[in-house]
Scaffold this motif. Structure first.
Motif, PDB file in Angstrom:
ATOM      1  N   LYS A   1      10.102   0.045  -3.578  1.00 26.83           N
ATOM      2  CA  LYS A   1       8.661   0.277  -3.828  1.00 26.83           C
ATOM      3  C   LYS A   1       7.883  -0.233  -4.974  1.00 26.83           C
ATOM      4  O   LYS A   1       6.747  -0.535  -4.526  1.00 26.83           O
ATOM      5  CB  LYS A   1       8.749   1.976  -3.549  1.00 26.83           C
ATOM      6  CG  LYS A   1       9.051   2.372  -2.246  1.00 26.83           C
ATOM      7  CD  LYS A   1       8.882   4.139  -2.381  1.00 26.83           C
ATOM      8  CE  LYS A   1       9.377   4.666  -1.255  1.00 26.83           C
ATOM      9  NZ  LYS A   1       9.393   6.131  -1.153  1.00 26.83           N
TER      10      LYS A   1
ATOM     11  N   ALA B   1       7.441  -3.920  -4.383  1.00 31.48           N
ATOM     12  CA  ALA B   1       6.251  -3.919  -3.257  1.00 31.48           C
ATOM     13  C   ALA B   1       4.867  -3.740  -3.817  1.00 31.48           C
ATOM     14  O   ALA B   1       3.888  -4.679  -3.236  1.00 31.48           O
ATOM     15  CB  ALA B   1       6.395  -2.958  -2.014  1.00 31.48           C
ATOM     16  N   ARG B   2       4.725  -2.701  -4.629  1.00 32.95           N
ATOM     17  CA  ARG B   2       3.391  -2.534  -5.020  1.00 32.95           C
ATOM     18  C   ARG B   2       2.937  -3.864  -6.129  1.00 32.95           C
ATOM     19  O   ARG B   2       1.879  -4.191  -6.210  1.00 32.95           O
ATOM     20  CB  ARG B   2       3.593  -1.142  -6.032  1.00 32.95           C
ATOM     21  CG  ARG B   2       3.182  -0.043  -5.204  1.00 32.95           C
ATOM     22  CD  ARG B   2       3.073   1.200  -6.215  1.00 32.95           C
ATOM     23  NE  ARG B   2       4.089   1.177  -7.236  1.00 32.95           N
ATOM     24  CZ  ARG B   2       5.216   2.018  -7.061  1.00 32.95           C
ATOM     25  NH1 ARG B   2       5.441   2.573  -6.014  1.00 32.95           N
ATOM     26  NH2 ARG B   2       5.964   1.973  -8.268  1.00 32.95           N
ATOM     27  N   ASN B   3       3.995  -4.185  -6.880  1.00 36.01           N
ATOM     28  CA  ASN B   3       3.571  -5.440  -7.664  1.00 36.01           C
ATOM     29  C   ASN B   3       3.284  -6.559  -6.748  1.00 36.01           C
ATOM     30  O   ASN B   3       2.400  -7.671  -7.227  1.00 36.01           O
ATOM     31  CB  ASN B   3       4.812  -5.581  -8.950  1.00 36.01           C
ATOM     32  CG  ASN B   3       4.847  -4.561  -9.752  1.00 36.01           C
ATOM     33  OD1 ASN B   3       3.996  -4.013 -10.171  1.00 36.01           O
ATOM     34  ND2 ASN B   3       6.307  -4.529 -10.447  1.00 36.01           N
ATOM     35  N   LEU B   4       4.103  -6.960  -5.858  1.00 35.93           N
ATOM     36  CA  LEU B   4       3.862  -7.842  -5.099  1.00 35.93           C
ATOM     37  C   LEU B   4       2.471  -7.795  -4.416  1.00 35.93           C
ATOM     38  O   LEU B   4       1.700  -8.740  -4.304  1.00 35.93           O
ATOM     39  CB  LEU B   4       4.881  -8.153  -3.947  1.00 35.93           C
ATOM     40  CG  LEU B   4       4.726  -9.145  -2.868  1.00 35.93           C
ATOM     41  CD1 LEU B   4       4.789 -10.415  -3.711  1.00 35.93           C
ATOM     42  CD2 LEU B   4       5.867  -9.206  -1.983  1.00 35.93           C
ATOM     43  N   SER B   5       2.002  -6.822  -4.067  1.00 37.50           N
ATOM     44  CA  SER B   5       0.731  -6.514  -3.545  1.00 37.50           C
ATOM     45  C   SER B   5      -0.437  -6.969  -4.321  1.00 37.50           C
ATOM     46  O   SER B   5      -1.556  -7.271  -4.321  1.00 37.50           O
ATOM     47  CB  SER B   5       0.337  -5.140  -2.818  1.00 37.50           C
ATOM     48  OG  SER B   5       1.169  -4.813  -1.814  1.00 37.50           O
ATOM     49  N   GLU B   6      -0.082  -6.529  -5.670  1.00 36.98           N
ATOM     50  CA  GLU B   6      -0.941  -6.656  -6.777  1.00 36.98           C
ATOM     51  C   GLU B   6      -1.348  -8.225  -6.918  1.00 36.98           C
ATOM     52  O   GLU B   6      -2.355  -8.740  -7.135  1.00 36.98           O
ATOM     53  CB  GLU B   6      -0.384  -6.011  -7.952  1.00 36.98           C
ATOM     54  CG  GLU B   6      -1.182  -6.093  -9.273  1.00 36.98           C
ATOM     55  CD  GLU B   6      -0.561  -5.739 -10.513  1.00 36.98           C
ATOM     56  OE1 GLU B   6      -0.646  -6.273 -11.519  1.00 36.98           O
ATOM     57  OE2 GLU B   6      -0.219  -4.604 -10.458  1.00 36.98           O
ATOM     58  N   CYS B   7       0.080  -9.054  -6.893  1.00 41.06           N
ATOM     59  CA  CYS B   7      -0.135 -10.300  -7.062  1.00 41.06           C
ATOM     60  C   CYS B   7      -1.050 -11.175  -6.102  1.00 41.06           C
ATOM     61  O   CYS B   7      -1.707 -11.920  -6.139  1.00 41.06           O
ATOM     62  CB  CYS B   7       1.430 -11.089  -7.024  1.00 41.06           C
ATOM     63  SG  CYS B   7       2.002 -10.689  -8.794  1.00 41.06           S
ATOM     64  N   LEU B   8      -0.784 -10.646  -4.596  1.00 43.45           N
ATOM     65  CA  LEU B   8      -1.420 -11.131  -3.480  1.00 43.45           C
ATOM     66  C   LEU B   8      -2.956 -11.033  -3.545  1.00 43.45           C
ATOM     67  O   LEU B   8      -3.574 -11.728  -3.062  1.00 43.45           O
ATOM     68  CB  LEU B   8      -0.845 -10.583  -2.222  1.00 43.45           C
ATOM     69  CG  LEU B   8       0.509 -10.988  -1.935  1.00 43.45           C
ATOM     70  CD1 LEU B   8       0.965 -10.177  -0.764  1.00 43.45           C
ATOM     71  CD2 LEU B   8       0.534 -12.534  -1.707  1.00 43.45           C
ATOM     72  N   ARG B   9      -3.373  -9.771  -4.485  1.00 41.14           N
ATOM     73  CA  ARG B   9      -4.692  -9.541  -4.688  1.00 41.14           C
ATOM     74  C   ARG B   9      -5.383 -10.232  -5.793  1.00 41.14           C
ATOM     75  O   ARG B   9      -6.529 -10.648  -5.531  1.00 41.14           O
ATOM     76  CB  ARG B   9      -5.057  -7.890  -4.826  1.00 41.14           C
ATOM     77  CG  ARG B   9      -4.734  -7.168  -3.480  1.00 41.14           C
ATOM     78  CD  ARG B   9      -5.453  -5.710  -3.874  1.00 41.14           C
ATOM     79  NE  ARG B   9      -4.338  -5.411  -4.637  1.00 41.14           N
ATOM     80  CZ  ARG B   9      -3.583  -4.123  -4.568  1.00 41.14           C
ATOM     81  NH1 ARG B   9      -3.607  -3.387  -3.452  1.00 41.14           N
ATOM     82  NH2 ARG B   9      -2.602  -3.658  -5.332  1.00 41.14           N
TER      83      ARG B   9
END
Length: 74
Positions: free
Chosen positions: A61, A64-72
Motif C-alpha cells: 500500500k 502504491a501511494r508513492n507510485l501514485s505520487e510520482c505519477l502526479r
C-alpha cells in the motif's frame, strides 16, 4: 519522491513468495477446508505467516501511494 528514487527502491525489493500461500496448500483438506489436525501443531508458523502477509500488504500500500505520487509529479 522523484521517479529515480522509486526506481532505485524497486531494484532492492526481492520477489515475494508469501509463506501463507504455501501453508494454505499444505493445510487444506481435499475439499478445500482447513485440516485442523494438520494446522493445530503449526499455529506458531501460521501466526508468523499471517504477520508476514500483513506486513507485505502494508508495504505494498505504501509503495502504491508513492507510485501514485510520482505519477502526479510534473
Amino acid at each position: 519522491m522523484e521517479p529515480a528514487d522509486l526506481v532505485a527502491i524497486l531494484k532492492t525489493v526481492p520477489e515475494a513468495r508469501l509463506r501463507i500461500i504455501e501453508l494454505a496448500w499444505e493445510l487444506a483438506a481435499p475439499d478445500g477446508t482447513l485440516d485442523e489436525m494438520k494446522a493445530a501443531p503449526r499455529m506458531g508458523e501460521i501466526r508468523d505467516a499471517c504477520q508476514e502477509a500483513e506486513d507485505y500488504g502494508a508495504a505494498t500500500k505504501k509503495l502504491a501511494r508513492n507510485l501514485s505520487e510520482c505519477l502526479r509529479a510534473p
